[in-house]
Design a protein around this motif. Structure first.
Motif, mmCIF file in Angstrom:
data_model
loop_
_atom_site.group_PDB
_atom_site.id
_atom_site.type_symbol
_atom_site.label_atom_id
_atom_site.label_comp_id
_atom_site.label_asym_id
_atom_site.label_seq_id
_atom_site.Cartn_x
_atom_site.Cartn_y
_atom_site.Cartn_z
ATOM 1 N N LYS A 72 17.951 30.220 21.414
ATOM 2 C CA LYS A 72 18.774 29.284 21.010
ATOM 3 C C LYS A 72 17.888 27.937 20.831
ATOM 4 O O LYS A 72 18.124 27.359 19.789
ATOM 5 N N LEU A 73 17.101 27.678 21.769
ATOM 6 C CA LEU A 73 16.394 26.451 21.437
ATOM 7 C C LEU A 73 15.492 26.551 20.281
ATOM 8 O O LEU A 73 15.141 25.603 19.523
ATOM 9 N N LEU A 74 14.846 27.736 19.886
ATOM 10 C CA LEU A 74 13.972 28.084 18.832
ATOM 11 C C LEU A 74 14.847 27.606 17.392
ATOM 12 O O LEU A 74 14.149 26.771 16.632
ATOM 13 N N ASP A 75 16.103 28.059 17.679
ATOM 14 C CA ASP A 75 16.968 27.893 16.492
ATOM 15 C C ASP A 75 17.232 26.460 16.467
ATOM 16 O O ASP A 75 17.369 25.800 15.216
ATOM 17 N N GLU A 76 17.578 25.839 17.338
ATOM 18 C CA GLU A 76 17.464 24.196 17.445
ATOM 19 C C GLU A 76 16.508 23.238 17.032
ATOM 20 O O GLU A 76 16.680 22.382 16.176
ATOM 21 N N GLN A 77 15.298 23.943 17.418
ATOM 22 C CA GLN A 77 14.032 23.208 16.924
ATOM 23 C C GLN A 77 13.915 23.499 15.390
ATOM 24 O O GLN A 77 13.564 22.700 14.866
ATOM 25 N N ARG A 78 14.176 24.642 14.852
ATOM 26 C CA ARG A 78 14.036 24.837 13.710
ATOM 27 C C ARG A 78 15.045 23.801 12.692
ATOM 28 O O ARG A 78 14.836 23.212 11.529
ATOM 29 N N ASN A 79 16.368 23.892 13.450
ATOM 30 C CA ASN A 79 17.359 22.933 12.371
ATOM 31 C C ASN A 79 17.148 21.484 12.553
ATOM 32 O O ASN A 79 16.880 20.787 11.597
ATOM 33 N N LEU A 80 16.328 21.077 13.920
ATOM 34 C CA LEU A 80 15.840 19.806 13.816
ATOM 35 C C LEU A 80 14.537 19.490 12.750
ATOM 36 O O LEU A 80 14.500 18.614 12.040
ATOM 37 N N LEU A 81 13.703 20.562 12.913
ATOM 38 C CA LEU A 81 12.535 20.375 11.889
ATOM 39 C C LEU A 81 13.147 20.464 10.579
ATOM 40 O O LEU A 81 12.705 19.359 9.558
ATOM 41 N N LYS A 82 14.053 21.091 10.111
ATOM 42 C CA LYS A 82 14.504 21.220 8.896
ATOM 43 C C LYS A 82 15.122 19.693 8.345
ATOM 44 O O LYS A 82 15.316 19.260 7.230
ATOM 45 N N GLU A 83 16.082 19.079 9.383
ATOM 46 C CA GLU A 83 16.699 17.860 9.160
ATOM 47 C C GLU A 83 15.545 16.813 9.111
ATOM 48 O O GLU A 83 15.702 16.062 8.412
ATOM 49 N N ALA A 84 14.598 16.886 10.003
ATOM 50 C CA ALA A 84 13.492 15.997 9.666
ATOM 51 C C ALA A 84 12.875 15.766 8.377
ATOM 52 O O ALA A 84 12.411 15.206 7.789
ATOM 53 N N ARG A 85 12.681 17.081 7.807
ATOM 54 C CA ARG A 85 12.096 17.249 6.516
ATOM 55 C C ARG A 85 12.863 16.790 5.475
ATOM 56 O O ARG A 85 12.409 16.184 4.716
ATOM 57 N N GLN A 86 13.964 16.985 5.639
ATOM 58 C CA GLN A 86 15.013 16.553 4.686
ATOM 59 C C GLN A 86 15.076 15.061 4.579
ATOM 60 O O GLN A 86 15.202 14.241 3.661
ATOM 61 N N GLU A 87 15.182 14.555 5.798
ATOM 62 C CA GLU A 87 15.231 13.093 6.080
ATOM 63 C C GLU A 87 13.881 12.411 5.383
ATOM 64 O O GLU A 87 13.808 11.377 4.766
ATOM 65 N N ALA A 88 12.618 13.142 5.691
ATOM 66 C CA ALA A 88 11.305 12.538 5.110
ATOM 67 C C ALA A 88 11.541 12.528 3.694
ATOM 68 O O ALA A 88 11.098 11.551 2.937
ATOM 69 N N GLN A 89 12.169 13.533 3.056
ATOM 70 C CA GLN A 89 12.221 13.826 1.730
ATOM 71 C C GLN A 89 13.184 12.598 1.029
ATOM 72 O O GLN A 89 12.689 12.346 0.078
ATOM 73 N N ASN A 90 14.112 12.345 2.004
ATOM 74 C CA ASN A 90 15.096 11.512 1.416
ATOM 75 C C ASN A 90 14.524 10.013 1.385
ATOM 76 O O ASN A 90 14.642 9.181 0.514
ATOM 77 N N LEU A 91 13.584 9.678 2.539
ATOM 78 C CA LEU A 91 12.799 8.548 2.432
ATOM 79 C C LEU A 91 11.911 8.307 1.414
ATOM 80 O O LEU A 91 11.710 7.113 0.931
ATOM 81 N N ILE A 92 11.194 9.418 1.007
ATOM 82 C CA ILE A 92 10.185 9.305 -0.052
ATOM 83 C C ILE A 92 10.785 9.108 -1.331
ATOM 84 O O ILE A 92 10.446 8.070 -2.111
ATOM 85 N N GLU A 93 12.116 9.788 -1.458
ATOM 86 C CA GLU A 93 12.919 9.705 -2.903
ATOM 87 C C GLU A 93 13.333 8.211 -2.967
ATOM 88 O O GLU A 93 13.351 7.572 -3.747
ATOM 89 N N ASN A 94 13.781 7.576 -1.699
ATOM 90 C CA ASN A 94 14.329 6.255 -1.583
ATOM 91 C C ASN A 94 13.207 5.212 -1.914
ATOM 92 O O ASN A 94 13.484 4.120 -2.527
ATOM 93 N N ALA A 95 11.956 5.395 -1.405
ATOM 94 C CA ALA A 95 10.828 4.702 -1.668
ATOM 95 C C ALA A 95 10.487 4.705 -3.081
ATOM 96 O O ALA A 95 10.204 3.666 -3.621
ATOM 97 N N LYS A 96 10.400 5.797 -3.810
ATOM 98 C CA LYS A 96 10.167 6.022 -5.256
ATOM 99 C C LYS A 96 11.231 5.091 -6.007
ATOM 100 O O LYS A 96 10.833 4.353 -6.858
ATOM 101 N N LYS A 97 12.554 5.500 -5.587
ATOM 102 C CA LYS A 97 13.361 4.490 -6.352
ATOM 103 C C LYS A 97 13.319 3.078 -5.903
ATOM 104 O O LYS A 97 13.400 2.276 -7.044
ATOM 105 N N GLN A 98 12.985 2.600 -5.038
ATOM 106 C CA GLN A 98 12.984 1.229 -4.691
ATOM 107 C C GLN A 98 11.775 0.669 -5.368
ATOM 108 O O GLN A 98 11.444 -0.499 -5.924
#
Length: 176
Positions: A72-98
């Motif tokens: 369960k912890l491993l799945d939770e960590q994977r989900n958190l990592l996936k969310e962090a990657r998605q958030e980083a990707q969104n930040l990069i895209e926003n920075a490019k747009k800006q």
């Protein structure tokens, strides 16, 4: 002989009776020993085995629970990592747009400044041109007055007049 066989017969019978009595005694003793073993050895031994069995079952259950918790912890960590990657990707895209927006604003501002400088340069050129034309007109007017005064002083033919104009133009060029 008869007596000896009777003695032998009674001894055998006694021996057989003793054996049966001994057998019963041994059987009773065996049963008592068995009861004592059951009470003092077999019962505690079975209790220890039951405790050991319960302990092992608890260890297995605990290990299974730990495995489930770890998964369960491993799945939770994977989900958190996936969310962090998605958030980083969104930040990069926003920075490019800006960055694109800022670049467009900088280009727009530079073009506006360039157009303003061109207009200002055109106005300055036009003013300089007007000043130069006014200065030339002044010079032409003063040359004309000078030529007219010279002409009045002496009557000139066409050849002399052309020579006089060229001299005054040369003088005016040297004054500048």
């Amino acid at each position: 002989m008869l007596t000896s066989s009777f003695v032998l017969g009674s001894a055998e019978a006694a021996h057989k009776a003793i054996n049966a009595g001994d057998a019963v005694f041994q059987l009773v003793m065996f049963l008592i020993l068995l009861a004592l073993l059951k009470k003092f050895a077999w019962g505690p031994l079975m209790g220890i085995m039951k405790q050991r069995e319960d302990h092992i079952a608890n260890e297995i259950n605990e290990a299974e629970n730990n495995r489930v918790e770890a998964q369960k912890l491993l799945d939770e960590q994977r989900n958190l990592l996936k969310e962090a990657r998605q958030e980083a990707q969104n930040l990069i895209e926003n920075a490019k747009k800006q960055g694109d927006v800022q670049r467009d604003e900088i280009i727009k501002t530079a073009r506006a400044e360039s157009d303003r400088l061109k207009e200002q340069a055109k106005i300055e050129i036009e003013q300089q041109k007007e000043n130069a034309v006014a200065a030339i007109r002044e010079q032409v007017a003063s040359l004309s007055v000078l030529i007219a005064s010279k002409v009045i002083e002496k009557e000139l033919n066409a050849k002399d007049q052309e020579k006089l104009i060229n001299e005054y133009i040369q003088e005016a060029g040297e004054d500048r």
